[in-house]
Design an enzyme around this catalytic site. Structure first.
Site, PDB file in Angstrom:
ATOM      1  N   CYS A 182       0.818  -1.228   0.000  1.00  0.00           N
ATOM      2  CA  CYS A 182       0.000   0.000   0.000  1.00  0.00           C
ATOM      3  C   CYS A 182       0.848   1.273   0.000  1.00  0.00           C
ATOM      4  O   CYS A 182       0.329   2.367  -0.223  1.00  0.00           O
ATOM      5  CB  CYS A 182      -0.925   0.014   1.213  1.00  0.00           C
ATOM      6  SG  CYS A 182      -1.880  -1.492   1.410  1.00  0.00           S
ATOM      7  N   HIS A 214      -3.672   7.214   1.325  1.00  0.00           N
ATOM      8  CA  HIS A 214      -4.009   5.831   0.971  1.00  0.00           C
ATOM      9  C   HIS A 214      -5.268   5.459   1.752  1.00  0.00           C
ATOM     10  O   HIS A 214      -5.357   5.688   2.962  1.00  0.00           O
ATOM     11  CB  HIS A 214      -2.836   4.918   1.343  1.00  0.00           C
ATOM     12  CG  HIS A 214      -3.219   3.487   1.416  1.00  0.00           C
ATOM     13  ND1 HIS A 214      -3.852   2.852   0.370  1.00  0.00           N
ATOM     14  CD2 HIS A 214      -3.098   2.569   2.411  1.00  0.00           C
ATOM     15  CE1 HIS A 214      -4.098   1.602   0.719  1.00  0.00           C
ATOM     16  NE2 HIS A 214      -3.658   1.412   1.950  1.00  0.00           N
ATOM     17  N   ASN A 262      -9.863  -1.005   0.941  1.00  0.00           N
ATOM     18  CA  ASN A 262      -8.450  -0.731   0.728  1.00  0.00           C
ATOM     19  C   ASN A 262      -8.002  -1.434  -0.562  1.00  0.00           C
ATOM     20  O   ASN A 262      -7.927  -2.658  -0.605  1.00  0.00           O
ATOM     21  CB  ASN A 262      -7.674  -1.248   1.949  1.00  0.00           C
ATOM     22  CG  ASN A 262      -6.178  -1.079   1.824  1.00  0.00           C
ATOM     23  OD1 ASN A 262      -5.656  -0.811   0.739  1.00  0.00           O
ATOM     24  ND2 ASN A 262      -5.468  -1.249   2.927  1.00  0.00           N
TER      25      ASN A 262
HETATM   26  C1  LIG Z   1      -8.170  -4.131  11.582  1.00  0.00           C
HETATM   27  C2  LIG Z   1      -8.864  -3.026  12.373  1.00  0.00           C
HETATM   28  C3  LIG Z   1     -10.050  -2.506  11.605  1.00  0.00           C
HETATM   29  C4  LIG Z   1      -9.345  -3.602  13.690  1.00  0.00           C
HETATM   30  O1  LIG Z   1      -9.979  -2.581  14.448  1.00  0.00           O
HETATM   31  P1  LIG Z   1      -9.743  -2.502  16.020  1.00  0.00           P
HETATM   32  O2  LIG Z   1     -10.602  -1.429  16.532  1.00  0.00           O
HETATM   33  O3  LIG Z   1      -8.258  -2.368  16.230  1.00  0.00           O
HETATM   34  O4  LIG Z   1     -10.299  -3.879  16.490  1.00  0.00           O
HETATM   35  P2  LIG Z   1      -9.561  -4.952  17.428  1.00  0.00           P
HETATM   36  O5  LIG Z   1      -8.343  -5.480  16.765  1.00  0.00           O
HETATM   37  O6  LIG Z   1      -9.429  -4.342  18.770  1.00  0.00           O
HETATM   38  O7  LIG Z   1     -10.610  -6.117  17.475  1.00  0.00           O
HETATM   39  C5  LIG Z   1     -11.704  -6.025  18.325  1.00  0.00           C
HETATM   40  C6  LIG Z   1     -12.528  -7.281  18.249  1.00  0.00           C
HETATM   41  O8  LIG Z   1     -13.201  -7.339  16.992  1.00  0.00           O
HETATM   42  C7  LIG Z   1     -13.029  -8.629  16.440  1.00  0.00           C
HETATM   43  N1  LIG Z   1     -13.050  -8.514  14.985  1.00  0.00           N
HETATM   44  C8  LIG Z   1     -12.015  -8.370  14.135  1.00  0.00           C
HETATM   45  N2  LIG Z   1     -12.470  -8.309  12.869  1.00  0.00           N
HETATM   46  C9  LIG Z   1     -13.812  -8.407  12.935  1.00  0.00           C
HETATM   47  C10 LIG Z   1     -14.840  -8.408  11.973  1.00  0.00           C
HETATM   48  N3  LIG Z   1     -14.582  -8.280  10.660  1.00  0.00           N
HETATM   49  N4  LIG Z   1     -16.099  -8.527  12.383  1.00  0.00           N
HETATM   50  C11 LIG Z   1     -16.396  -8.646  13.695  1.00  0.00           C
HETATM   51  N5  LIG Z   1     -15.474  -8.662  14.657  1.00  0.00           N
HETATM   52  C12 LIG Z   1     -14.191  -8.549  14.285  1.00  0.00           C
HETATM   53  C13 LIG Z   1     -11.725  -9.129  16.971  1.00  0.00           C
HETATM   54  O9  LIG Z   1     -11.708 -10.533  16.935  1.00  0.00           O
HETATM   55  C14 LIG Z   1     -11.734  -8.572  18.379  1.00  0.00           C
HETATM   56  O10 LIG Z   1     -12.495  -9.428  19.171  1.00  0.00           O
HETATM   57  P3  LIG Z   1     -12.008  -9.770  20.681  1.00  0.00           P
HETATM   58  O11 LIG Z   1     -11.997  -8.444  21.386  1.00  0.00           O
HETATM   59  O12 LIG Z   1     -13.063 -10.703  21.147  1.00  0.00           O
HETATM   60  O13 LIG Z   1     -10.652 -10.357  20.521  1.00  0.00           O
HETATM   61  C15 LIG Z   1      -7.877  -1.864  12.662  1.00  0.00           C
HETATM   62  O14 LIG Z   1      -6.898  -2.265  13.594  1.00  0.00           O
HETATM   63  C16 LIG Z   1      -7.203  -1.366  11.419  1.00  0.00           C
HETATM   64  O15 LIG Z   1      -7.826  -0.813  10.525  1.00  0.00           O
HETATM   65  N6  LIG Z   1      -5.870  -1.505  11.317  1.00  0.00           N
HETATM   66  C17 LIG Z   1      -5.122  -1.077  10.172  1.00  0.00           C
HETATM   67  C18 LIG Z   1      -5.313  -2.072   9.072  1.00  0.00           C
HETATM   68  C19 LIG Z   1      -4.866  -1.552   7.738  1.00  0.00           C
HETATM   69  O16 LIG Z   1      -5.223  -0.492   7.337  1.00  0.00           O
HETATM   70  N7  LIG Z   1      -4.033  -2.350   7.042  1.00  0.00           N
HETATM   71  C20 LIG Z   1      -3.524  -2.036   5.778  1.00  0.00           C
HETATM   72  C21 LIG Z   1      -2.633  -0.868   5.889  1.00  0.00           C
HETATM   73  S1  LIG Z   1      -1.801  -0.566   4.451  1.00  0.00           S
END
Ligand SMILES: CC(C)(COP(=O)(O)OP(=O)(O)OC[C@H]1O[C@@H](n2cnc3c(N)ncnc32)[C@H](O)[C@@H]1OP(=O)(O)O)[C@@H](O)C(=O)NCCC(=O)NCCS
Length: 320
Positions: free
Chosen positions: A115, A247, A277
């Protein structure tokens, strides 16, 4: 001589995959995806089209751009391509595309930055144009994300979408008011493990693995700092930016970046809600929409900023 951003276009699959549809086969919900990421839907290429390669969609978007500009492919001097899913380890997908579109005079190479591709590619193209080594640089981001995400992993598959985007950098005289003004690029190999494309040891299938929280933190901190550093180099300030085009990873990352820069929401270009994304293609797709809708006008100062696997991050400041 210097480089101007002379054209931008995109090629997107027609099939829309909504959060609702994903929640029919995965333990997730529209509400969770929308509130945590800002994504409502993404586009994906037909899964039955198993022979579709990244080079196919890259060639498609490249030919679209050439037709738009009425540009002979033989006038392309350089092709720089980014993809999370290159056709091969080698030859580069850029070389495959060069052959497909008949750009036989071009130097062609890939950049592996997932990305984080666009700032790197623009800076490379800009340097080659400034050095007098190229007049037309074609930059292509081509993503078949749906082929590499693990559709049983709700932490990752809901985030990504398919699509391709292309930009053209063209050499102009220094007196032209437009052009790439400054760029900043950084890599940090201590974070290689937080975002990776791996291969399953048994069936050799690719799958994307990510520590979402760590990626989130790096994205929020580094994207804003990268824009600040680039403004500094150019002797400009945050208030001079007309459009911030990050991005498109997650609306929370985009909002936090704009906030750190003190930019109002109206200056932030967002389309992550409709495409998710799309990795290396996300900035070209967002840029194309902003240009076509008449938001971005000639003379505007635009800041492109991205972060991706490596980790790599960077920013380009461009007078459009
Ligand atoms: C991935 C992302 C959306 C997760 O959001 P978050 O607020 O950090 O969520 P968490 O990791 O705290 O997860 C919270 C809970 O949701 C759950 N969860 C994760 N994905 C889920 C989904 N699609 N649906 C439902 N629940 C989900 C997890 O299992 C976790 O459950 P738990 O608390 O029982 O363990 C976020 O971290 C993010 O956007 N990160 C950057 C990713 C990115 O942009 N990558 C590419 C960059 S180039």
């Amino acid at each position: 001589m210097k480089a101007v951003l002379s054209a931008v276009t995109a090629y997107l699959p027609e099939k829309v995959l909504t959060n609702q549809e994903i929640s029919t086969f995965l333990d997730t919900s529209d509400e969770w995806i929308l509130t945590r990421t800002g994504i409502r839907e993404r586009r994906i290429f037909d899964r039955l089209q198993t022979d579709l390669k990244s080079s196919d969609i890259a060639a498609e978007v490249a030919l679209k751009l050439l037709r738009m500009q009425n540009l002979d492919p033989l006038k392309i001097d350089v092709i720089i391509l980014g993809s999370m899913y290159p056709d091969f380890v080698f030859p580069s997908t850029a070389c495959v595309v060069q052959g497909m579109i008949g750009a036989h005079n071009a130097l062609a190479f890939d950049i592996t930055a997932a990305c984080g591709f666009i700032p790197l590619a623009i800076q490379q193209g800009d340097m080659m144009i400034r050095a007098g080594q190229a007049k037309n640089v074609l930059i292509i981001g081509a993503e078949l994300s749906s082929r590499v995400v693990d559709w049983t992993d709700r932490n990752t598959c809901v985030l990504f979408g398919d699509g391709a985007g292309a930009l053209l950098l063209t050499s102009v005289d220094d007196s032209d008011p437009r052009g790439v003004i400054a760029s900043t690029l950084k890599s940090d190999g201590r974070f290689t493990s937080i975002l990776q494309l791996k291969k399953d040891e048994v069936d050799q299938a690719h799958f994307l693995e990510m520590d979402g929280k760590s990626v989130f933190k790096i994205a929020v901190n580094e994207m804003a700092d990268s824009v600040k550093e680039t403004l500094n180099k150019a002797g400009l300030q945050e208030k001079d930016i007309d459009w911030l085009i990050p991005h498109q990873a997650n609306i929370r990352i985009l909002d936090a970046t704009a906030k750190k820069l003190g930019l109002p929401a109206e200056k932030l270009i967002v389309n992550v809600d409709r495409y998710g994304n799309t990795s290396s293609a996300s900035i070209p797709i967002a840029l194309m929409e902003a240009v076509e809708s008449g938001k971005i006008k000639q003379g505007d100062l635009i800041a492109l900023v991205a972060v991706g696997g490596g980790m790599n991050w960077g920013c380009n400041l461009i007078r459009y």
